[in-house]
Design a protein around this motif. Structure first.
Motif, PDB file in Angstrom:
ATOM      1  N   LEU A 151       0.836  -1.196   0.000  1.00 53.12           N
ATOM      2  CA  LEU A 151       0.000   0.000   0.000  1.00 53.12           C
ATOM      3  C   LEU A 151       0.872   1.248   0.000  1.00 53.12           C
ATOM      4  O   LEU A 151       1.912   1.290   0.673  1.00 53.12           O
ATOM      5  CB  LEU A 151      -0.908   0.025   1.243  1.00 53.12           C
ATOM      6  CG  LEU A 151      -1.824  -1.171   1.440  1.00 53.12           C
ATOM      7  CD1 LEU A 151      -2.631  -0.995   2.727  1.00 53.12           C
ATOM      8  CD2 LEU A 151      -2.746  -1.374   0.255  1.00 53.12           C
ATOM      9  N   ARG A 152       0.451   2.252  -0.738  1.00 50.47           N
ATOM     10  CA  ARG A 152       1.081   3.569  -0.679  1.00 50.47           C
ATOM     11  C   ARG A 152       0.110   4.493   0.043  1.00 50.47           C
ATOM     12  O   ARG A 152      -0.980   4.777  -0.456  1.00 50.47           O
ATOM     13  CB  ARG A 152       1.399   4.090  -2.076  1.00 50.47           C
ATOM     14  CG  ARG A 152       2.032   5.461  -2.092  1.00 50.47           C
ATOM     15  CD  ARG A 152       2.711   5.735  -3.446  1.00 50.47           C
ATOM     16  NE  ARG A 152       1.832   5.406  -4.551  1.00 50.47           N
ATOM     17  CZ  ARG A 152       0.932   6.227  -5.071  1.00 50.47           C
ATOM     18  NH1 ARG A 152       0.761   7.443  -4.544  1.00 50.47           N
ATOM     19  NH2 ARG A 152       0.192   5.867  -6.088  1.00 50.47           N
ATOM     20  N   LEU A 153       0.503   4.924   1.223  1.00 49.56           N
ATOM     21  CA  LEU A 153      -0.389   5.722   2.061  1.00 49.56           C
ATOM     22  C   LEU A 153      -0.348   7.192   1.667  1.00 49.56           C
ATOM     23  O   LEU A 153       0.645   7.682   1.119  1.00 49.56           O
ATOM     24  CB  LEU A 153      -0.007   5.558   3.534  1.00 49.56           C
ATOM     25  CG  LEU A 153      -0.054   4.124   4.082  1.00 49.56           C
ATOM     26  CD1 LEU A 153       0.311   4.126   5.564  1.00 49.56           C
ATOM     27  CD2 LEU A 153      -1.422   3.493   3.868  1.00 49.56           C
ATOM     28  N   ALA A 154      -1.424   7.890   1.958  1.00 45.02           N
ATOM     29  CA  ALA A 154      -1.522   9.307   1.644  1.00 45.02           C
ATOM     30  C   ALA A 154      -0.486  10.095   2.450  1.00 45.02           C
ATOM     31  O   ALA A 154      -0.243   9.793   3.628  1.00 45.02           O
ATOM     32  CB  ALA A 154      -2.924   9.815   1.961  1.00 45.02           C
ATOM     33  N   PRO A 155       0.136  11.110   1.857  1.00 43.65           N
ATOM     34  CA  PRO A 155       1.102  11.920   2.613  1.00 43.65           C
ATOM     35  C   PRO A 155       0.476  12.600   3.828  1.00 43.65           C
ATOM     36  O   PRO A 155       1.133  12.756   4.862  1.00 43.65           O
ATOM     37  CB  PRO A 155       1.578  12.958   1.586  1.00 43.65           C
ATOM     38  CG  PRO A 155       1.283  12.350   0.257  1.00 43.65           C
ATOM     39  CD  PRO A 155       0.054  11.527   0.448  1.00 43.65           C
ATOM     40  N   ALA A 156      -0.791  12.996   3.710  1.00 38.73           N
ATOM     41  CA  ALA A 156      -1.462  13.719   4.807  1.00 38.73           C
ATOM     42  C   ALA A 156      -2.065  12.734   5.802  1.00 38.73           C
ATOM     43  O   ALA A 156      -3.259  12.761   6.104  1.00 38.73           O
ATOM     44  CB  ALA A 156      -2.535  14.646   4.255  1.00 38.73           C
ATOM     45  N   LEU A 157      -1.233  11.839   6.298  1.00 37.49           N
ATOM     46  CA  LEU A 157      -1.636  10.839   7.290  1.00 37.49           C
ATOM     47  C   LEU A 157      -0.497  10.656   8.275  1.00 37.49           C
ATOM     48  O   LEU A 157       0.662  10.528   7.886  1.00 37.49           O
ATOM     49  CB  LEU A 157      -1.964   9.512   6.603  1.00 37.49           C
ATOM     50  CG  LEU A 157      -2.234   8.310   7.511  1.00 37.49           C
ATOM     51  CD1 LEU A 157      -3.505   8.509   8.333  1.00 37.49           C
ATOM     52  CD2 LEU A 157      -2.328   7.017   6.698  1.00 37.49           C
ATOM     53  N   ARG A 158      -0.811  10.672   9.543  1.00 36.29           N
ATOM     54  CA  ARG A 158       0.175  10.435  10.590  1.00 36.29           C
ATOM     55  C   ARG A 158      -0.368   9.388  11.563  1.00 36.29           C
ATOM     56  O   ARG A 158      -1.571   9.350  11.842  1.00 36.29           O
ATOM     57  CB  ARG A 158       0.482  11.724  11.372  1.00 36.29           C
ATOM     58  CG  ARG A 158       1.133  12.813  10.563  1.00 36.29           C
ATOM     59  CD  ARG A 158       2.562  12.472  10.179  1.00 36.29           C
ATOM     60  NE  ARG A 158       3.207  13.600   9.531  1.00 36.29           N
ATOM     61  CZ  ARG A 158       3.094  13.895   8.228  1.00 36.29           C
ATOM     62  NH1 ARG A 158       2.329  13.135   7.450  1.00 36.29           N
ATOM     63  NH2 ARG A 158       3.718  14.925   7.715  1.00 36.29           N
ATOM     64  N   LEU A 159       0.523   8.578  12.071  1.00 40.68           N
ATOM     65  CA  LEU A 159       0.185   7.620  13.122  1.00 40.68           C
ATOM     66  C   LEU A 159       0.974   7.980  14.369  1.00 40.68           C
ATOM     67  O   LEU A 159       2.200   8.069  14.333  1.00 40.68           O
ATOM     68  CB  LEU A 159       0.516   6.196  12.682  1.00 40.68           C
ATOM     69  CG  LEU A 159       0.360   5.112  13.755  1.00 40.68           C
ATOM     70  CD1 LEU A 159      -1.099   4.981  14.188  1.00 40.68           C
ATOM     71  CD2 LEU A 159       0.898   3.770  13.260  1.00 40.68           C
ATOM     72  N   LEU A 160       0.274   8.198  15.466  1.00 45.43           N
ATOM     73  CA  LEU A 160       0.902   8.516  16.742  1.00 45.43           C
ATOM     74  C   LEU A 160       0.672   7.376  17.720  1.00 45.43           C
ATOM     75  O   LEU A 160      -0.439   6.829  17.787  1.00 45.43           O
ATOM     76  CB  LEU A 160       0.305   9.795  17.337  1.00 45.43           C
ATOM     77  CG  LEU A 160       0.355  11.060  16.490  1.00 45.43           C
ATOM     78  CD1 LEU A 160      -0.388  12.187  17.204  1.00 45.43           C
ATOM     79  CD2 LEU A 160       1.789  11.459  16.206  1.00 45.43           C
ATOM     80  N   VAL A 161       1.695   7.012  18.455  1.00 47.03           N
ATOM     81  CA  VAL A 161       1.558   6.074  19.572  1.00 47.03           C
ATOM     82  C   VAL A 161       1.958   6.848  20.822  1.00 47.03           C
ATOM     83  O   VAL A 161       3.127   7.214  21.000  1.00 47.03           O
ATOM     84  CB  VAL A 161       2.432   4.825  19.384  1.00 47.03           C
ATOM     85  CG1 VAL A 161       2.259   3.889  20.581  1.00 47.03           C
ATOM     86  CG2 VAL A 161       2.051   4.101  18.092  1.00 47.03           C
TER      87      VAL A 161
END
Length: 263
Positions: A151-161
Motif C-alpha cells: 500500500l502507498r499511504l496518503a502523505p497527509a496521514l500520521r500515526l501517533l503512539v
C-alpha cells in the motif's frame, strides 16, 4: 561600528541572545529623556517574543486553552529561548515543542501527548494532496499478486503512539468542557486530512501495528498478520482495509507477484 555589526547587535538584543550587551546598546542606539536606549530596544524584543508566542498558539490552541494565557506564555517563552526560530517558515517553530514538554515537570503528565497530537494536525494540514484509490484497487488483485502487493499511504496521514489517551481531552477542550483527568496507557491515534479539514481518531493497537507495517512498505499479508490475535483475523483485516479506503488513507496499491518482495 559597521552596519553589519549594528544589525547583529540589534538582532541579538531583540532575540535576547545570551550575553550582556548593555554598554554596546547604549553606545550604538540613542535614547530620549523619557525612554532610554535599552528600553526602546526592549519594546522590539517584547514584540518579537509575543509574535513567536502567537505563532505557537496557532499551532497549539488546545494546549493554550488547557494551560491558560499565563501558563502558555510561561511555557513558550522558555521554549523559544531554548529553541529559537531557525527557519524562514515560522510554522516550523513549534516542531520541537512536544519533545520539549515531555522533558519538563508538568502538572499534567499528558501535556506532551496533547502537544504531539496538535503538531501532527498542523503537519497534515500542509501536506501534499494525493488522490485516494477506491475498493477496486484491491478487488482486482489476484491471490498471487495480493501476496506481494503493498500500500502507498496518503502523505497527509500520521500515526501517533502516545502514553496517554488524549482524544477525550482534545474533544473536551474543543467543546469548551472541563478537561478530564489524565488517562495513562498506550494509545494509538491516526491523524489525516480530507480536503481542508483535519481529523483524528483512536485506533486499536493491532490496527496501529498494521498501519505502521503498511507505512514501512510491508506486503499486504504482513499488514493483515497484525490482526492474528483477533477471533476473526481475516474479518478484522478486511474491516480495517475497508476503513482505510473509505477515509482516503490509501493513495495507491503496488501489485506484486508470488515471491516478490522489496530488498
Amino acid at each position: 561600528m559597521t552596519l553589519a555589526e549594528t544589525q547583529a547587535l540589534f538582532h541579538a538584543a531583540v532575540t535576547r541572545a545570551e550575553g550582556d550587551r548593555t554598554r554596546e546598546l547604549e553606545r550604538c542606539f540613542a535614547g530620549t529623556a523619557g525612554l532610554q536606549a535599552l528600553d526602546r530596544v526592549g519594546i522590539y524584543a517584547d514584540m518579537y517574543l509575543w509574535r513567536l508566542v502567537d505563532a505557537l498558539r496557532e499551532d497549539y490552541p488546545k494546549l493554550a486553552a488547557l494551560l491558560g494565557d499565563e501558563g502558555f506564555y510561561a511555557l513558550t517563552e522558555v521554549y523559544v529561548r531554548a529553541h529559537p526560530s531557525e527557519h524562514h517558515d515560522l510554522g516550523q517553530l513549534g516542531r520541537r515543542l512536544p519533545a520539549y514538554v515531555r522533558e519538563l515537570p508538568a502538572a499534567r503528565p499528558d501535556l506532551a501527548d496533547l502537544a504531539a497530537l496538535e503538531w501532527a494536525r498542523a503537519e497534515v494540514f500542509f501536506e501534499a494532496e494525493a488522490r485516494a484509490v477506491g475498493r477496486e484497487a484491491l478487488a482486482v488483485l489476484s491471490p498471487e499478486r495480493f501476496l506481494g502487493a503493498r500500500l502507498r499511504l496518503a502523505p497527509a496521514l500520521r500515526l501517533l503512539v502516545l502514553e496517554h489517551g488524549v482524544v477525550p481531552l482534545w474533544r473536551a477542550l474543543e467543546g469548551g468542557q472541563p478537561p478530564p483527568p489524565p488517562a495513562p496507557g498506550t494509545c494509538a491515534v491516526a491523524v489525516w486530512r480530507e480536503g481542508f479539514e483535519v481529523f483524528h481518531a483512536s485506533l486499536d493497537l493491532d490496527e496501529a501495528l498494521a498501519l505502521e507495517a503498511a507505512a514501512s512498505g510491508d506486503p499486504l499479508p504482513r499488514v493483515c498478520a497484525a490482526f492474528a490475535r483477533r477471533d476473526d483475523p481475516a474479518g478484522a483485516a478486511f474491516a480495517a482495509l475497508s476503513g482505510w479506503l473509505k477515509a482516503g488513507w490509501i493513495a495507491g496499491v503496488e501489485a506484486g507477484g508470488r515471491g516478490e518482495d522489496r530488498p
